[in-house]
Design a protein around this motif. Structure first.
Motif, short mmCIF file in Angstrom:
data_model
loop_
_atom_site.label_atom_id
_atom_site.label_comp_id
_atom_site.label_asym_id
_atom_site.label_seq_id
_atom_site.Cartn_x
_atom_site.Cartn_y
_atom_site.Cartn_z
N ALA A 150 38.27 48.08 44.60
CA ALA A 150 37.16 48.92 44.18
C ALA A 150 36.27 48.49 43.27
O ALA A 150 36.86 48.26 42.08
CB ALA A 150 37.87 50.39 44.34
N GLY A 151 34.98 48.65 43.31
CA GLY A 151 33.94 48.17 42.26
C GLY A 151 34.13 46.82 42.13
O GLY A 151 33.26 46.26 41.03
N ALA A 152 34.91 45.93 42.72
CA ALA A 152 34.90 44.52 42.70
C ALA A 152 35.52 43.94 41.50
O ALA A 152 35.06 42.78 40.87
CB ALA A 152 33.54 43.83 42.97
N TYR A 153 36.23 44.63 40.87
CA TYR A 153 37.07 44.07 39.55
C TYR A 153 38.32 44.77 39.40
O TYR A 153 38.55 46.03 39.97
CB TYR A 153 36.19 44.42 38.28
N GLY A 154 39.37 44.06 38.85
CA GLY A 154 40.52 44.71 38.22
C GLY A 154 40.78 44.77 36.75
O GLY A 154 40.48 43.36 36.25
N ILE A 155 40.89 45.82 36.36
CA ILE A 155 40.87 45.86 34.72
C ILE A 155 42.10 45.19 34.31
O ILE A 155 42.17 44.60 33.03
CB ILE A 155 41.04 47.24 34.24
#
Length: 193
Positions: A150-155
């Protein structure tokens, strides 16, 4: 008490494992219906749909099904998983040098199939990114990492180098507010690990 995670997310599985939960994984393969007037309602409804779907398929044994759903929101717009590299680029460009919100809804279902006990909650975390160059965005997208997030990133992955600050639960951004989950279970249900 037996726990069942109604999600295929490897990140949620990892968080539960690190916290010492013993659980089975049964992904809820359903058509998600986005219902609600705001992000908290939407993620709680999605989490509830997943948890109830799996709960109804289980044999009558004492268990708690954990459903979860995470969305990224910027300026009131929900950013789901990108459909491809171009949409990932657009999303990340939108989020660069700005603050957005990550909402995760969690639904806990226990009891009997006829009268399930459902408890649902959400957590919200604010995330701020540094400015991100076009080259850095393209390099990150080329890894394929943003395409299933989701949101095109992984924290928790390579994009972490662009996170300026967070306000709230880090694990919520990963996909499961594990501390809140533990305390909800501890407060209302028997918890064993």
């Amino acid at each position: 008490m037996k726990y069942v995670l109604a999600s295929a997310s490897p990140r949620r599985k990892e968080l539960l494992t690190q916290a010492g939960f013993i659980f089975d994984v049964m992904p809820a393969d359903i058509e998600e219906i986005m219902a609600g007037d705001n992000p908290p309602e939407i993620v709680m409804n999605l989490a509830r749909q997943k948890a109830l779907h799996i709960f109804k398929t289980l044999p009558a044994k004492p268990c708690t099904v954990i459903g979860a759903d995470t969305v990224v929101v910027y300026n009131g717009e929900i950013l789901g998983k990108p459909s491809g590299a171009l949409e990932a680029y657009d999303m990340l460009s939108l989020l660069a040098d700005r603050t957005h919100q990550v909402y995760t809804g969690v639904s806990l279902v226990t009891g009997s199939v006829k009268t399930p006990d459902v408890r649902t909650f959400y957590e919200k975390t604010n995330v701020t990114f540094y400015p991100v160059s076009r080259q850095d965005l393209q390099s990150y997208i080329a890894t394929g990492d943003p395409l299933d997030k989701a949101g095109a990133y992984g924290i928790q992955g390579p994009f972490a180098i662009h996170v300026k600050c967070i306000s709230g639960d880090y694990n919520n951004v990963v996909g499961l507010p594990i501390a809140r989950l533990y305390h909800e279970l501890d407060r209302g249900m028997c918890y064993e690990h």
